[in-house]
Enzyme design. Structure first.
Site, PDB file in Angstrom:
ATOM      1  N   ASP A  35      45.736  13.246  68.122  1.00 36.74           N
ATOM      2  CA  ASP A  35      44.619  14.197  68.051  1.00 36.74           C
ATOM      3  C   ASP A  35      45.026  15.627  68.413  1.00 36.74           C
ATOM      4  O   ASP A  35      44.387  16.586  67.967  1.00 36.74           O
ATOM      5  CB  ASP A  35      43.480  13.750  68.974  1.00 36.74           C
ATOM      6  CG  ASP A  35      42.747  12.532  68.440  1.00 36.74           C
ATOM      7  OD1 ASP A  35      42.919  12.225  67.245  1.00 36.74           O
ATOM      8  OD2 ASP A  35      42.019  11.876  69.210  1.00 36.74           O
ATOM      9  N   HIS A  37      47.863  17.091  67.500  1.00 36.03           N
ATOM     10  CA  HIS A  37      48.348  17.664  66.243  1.00 36.03           C
ATOM     11  C   HIS A  37      47.185  17.969  65.298  1.00 36.03           C
ATOM     12  O   HIS A  37      47.163  19.010  64.633  1.00 36.03           O
ATOM     13  CB  HIS A  37      49.305  16.684  65.543  1.00 36.03           C
ATOM     14  CG  HIS A  37      50.545  16.373  66.311  1.00 36.03           C
ATOM     15  ND1 HIS A  37      50.797  15.134  66.856  1.00 36.03           N
ATOM     16  CD2 HIS A  37      51.611  17.146  66.638  1.00 36.03           C
ATOM     17  CE1 HIS A  37      51.962  15.148  67.468  1.00 36.03           C
ATOM     18  NE2 HIS A  37      52.477  16.358  67.357  1.00 36.03           N
ATOM     19  N   GLN A  60      67.554  19.399  69.006  1.00 40.63           N
ATOM     20  CA  GLN A  60      66.861  19.736  70.254  1.00 40.63           C
ATOM     21  C   GLN A  60      66.863  18.597  71.267  1.00 40.63           C
ATOM     22  O   GLN A  60      66.245  18.701  72.318  1.00 40.63           O
ATOM     23  CB  GLN A  60      65.434  20.198  69.961  1.00 40.63           C
ATOM     24  CG  GLN A  60      64.485  19.138  69.457  1.00 40.63           C
ATOM     25  CD  GLN A  60      63.189  19.737  68.942  1.00 40.63           C
ATOM     26  OE1 GLN A  60      63.181  20.486  67.954  1.00 40.63           O
ATOM     27  NE2 GLN A  60      62.086  19.434  69.602  1.00 40.63           N
ATOM     28  N   GLN A 147      49.411  24.340  73.464  1.00 41.81           N
ATOM     29  CA  GLN A 147      49.684  24.844  74.814  1.00 41.81           C
ATOM     30  C   GLN A 147      50.440  23.834  75.671  1.00 41.81           C
ATOM     31  O   GLN A 147      51.104  24.220  76.637  1.00 41.81           O
ATOM     32  CB  GLN A 147      48.368  25.222  75.501  1.00 41.81           C
ATOM     33  CG  GLN A 147      48.545  25.833  76.893  1.00 41.81           C
ATOM     34  CD  GLN A 147      47.259  25.868  77.676  1.00 41.81           C
ATOM     35  OE1 GLN A 147      46.232  26.292  77.148  1.00 41.81           O
ATOM     36  NE2 GLN A 147      47.289  25.416  78.932  1.00 41.81           N
ATOM     37  N   ASP A 149      53.097  22.432  75.123  1.00 42.37           N
ATOM     38  CA  ASP A 149      54.485  22.900  75.117  1.00 42.37           C
ATOM     39  C   ASP A 149      54.498  24.408  75.359  1.00 42.37           C
ATOM     40  O   ASP A 149      54.985  25.190  74.536  1.00 42.37           O
ATOM     41  CB  ASP A 149      55.146  22.558  73.783  1.00 42.37           C
ATOM     42  CG  ASP A 149      55.195  21.058  73.545  1.00 42.37           C
ATOM     43  OD1 ASP A 149      55.775  20.348  74.382  1.00 42.37           O
ATOM     44  OD2 ASP A 149      54.633  20.588  72.540  1.00 42.37           O
ATOM     45  N   ILE A 175      44.944  19.070  74.195  1.00 45.82           N
ATOM     46  CA  ILE A 175      43.979  18.003  73.908  1.00 45.82           C
ATOM     47  C   ILE A 175      44.321  16.816  74.806  1.00 45.82           C
ATOM     48  O   ILE A 175      45.487  16.420  74.905  1.00 45.82           O
ATOM     49  CB  ILE A 175      44.031  17.588  72.423  1.00 45.82           C
ATOM     50  CG1 ILE A 175      43.772  18.803  71.522  1.00 45.82           C
ATOM     51  CG2 ILE A 175      43.020  16.479  72.132  1.00 45.82           C
ATOM     52  CD1 ILE A 175      42.426  19.464  71.712  1.00 45.82           C
TER      53      ILE A 175
END
Length: 282
Positions: A35, A37, A60, A147, A149, A175
């Site tokens: 959710d 994404h 990464q 947010q 990340d 979320i």
């Protein structure tokens, strides 16, 4: 919805859209969508076209991290994108993104050595390199990032400014699950017992926010209160708890405006992150 695996084909589609003056909203992901994404996709739909990329970026991940075991479910991801009005899903493979003898990297010398960057050496070099490539391939107008990340958002904003990319980074709210845990693809790793223990992470975030709202300015006191909550859970090992300037990632002693409070912790073998932002403080 178009499902594209070729860099050349993706560039041609974008070129066609741009020739018709269509704006592009872009959501970069590593797949196993949730959710969080989908909230980015919803925000991106303010643009004429929406692109979601799915690429588990080997660059990464560190040597002892979870690249090989990172959760993947491409069929499910594609259906979720289709159900949520995405125009293009771009799914390149590593061989296309990193050609033989690939040797060009995007590195940064300041804000990437704090928080997650200090713990995951080379992580942000991998993030910046792959996103620079995606920005060149997909030519988006606005890139939507979560947010959760937060440091990654700031790092990428700096890269965009430094390298004169003609796009905007829009940071969208975290979320959460109904019980407060921040949505993450890695939550699937948690056992039932670990899932219960993981709530201490969001609880420490909520407590810190409450202390700030009540007027606490001393960051050492806030950090200690967060630490006390996390240390009660035997399954949790703290990686870091820090309060930093949101733009520079430098530690601060007193709460001011534009401060990031960030936590990283291992729950069993799973590393989870969470944070809160202090903004609009007078």
């Amino acid at each position: 919805m178009q499902v594209i695996t070729s860099v050349k084909e993706a560039k041609q589609i974008v070129k066609d859209w741009k020739s018709h003056q269509l704006s592009i909203g872009y959501v970069p992901t590593m797949g196993f969508l949730h959710d969080g994404h989908l909230s980015l996709v919803k925000n991106a739909k303010t643009q004429d076209k929406v692109i979601v990329s799915i690429f588990v970026n080997p660059m990464q991940f560190g040597p002892n991290e979870d690249f090989s075991s990172y959760p993947r479910d491409l069929e499910r991801d594609i259906k979720m994108c289709q159900d949520n009005g995405v125009d293009m899903v771009f799914i390149p493979d590593a061989a296309q993104m990193y050609l033989k003898n690939f040797s060009t990297y995007v590195d940064m010398n300041t804000i990437t050595d704090k928080l997650c960057g200090a713990k995951r050496l080379g992580h942000f070099r991998g993030v910046c390199t792959v996103l620079a490539k995606f920005f060149n391939i997909l030519n988006p107008d606005i890139v939507y990032m979560g947010q959760k990340d937060a440091q990654q958002c700031v790092v990428v904003r700096h890269m965009v400014d430094d390298l004169n990319f003609d796009l905007k980074i829009q940071i969208c709210p975290i979320i959460r699950e109904e019980d407060g845990l921040a949505k993450s693809s890695r939550n699937v790793y948690l056992s039932e017992e670990e899932r219960k223990a993981s709530l201490a992470i969001s609880q420490s975030i909520f407590l810190a926010e409450k202390l700030v709202q009540e007027g606490e300015k001393d960051t050492s006191k806030i950090i200690q209160a967060m630490k006390d909550i996390l240390e009660k859970e035997k399954l949790i090992k703290i990686d870091y708890i820090e309060l930093v300037d949101f733009n520079t990632m430098e530690n601060i002693k007193n709460i001011a405006d534009n401060v990031l409070g960030a936590v990283a912790a291992f729950v069993g073998k799973t590393r989870l992150i969470d944070n809160f932002l202090v903004q609009g403080l007078k």
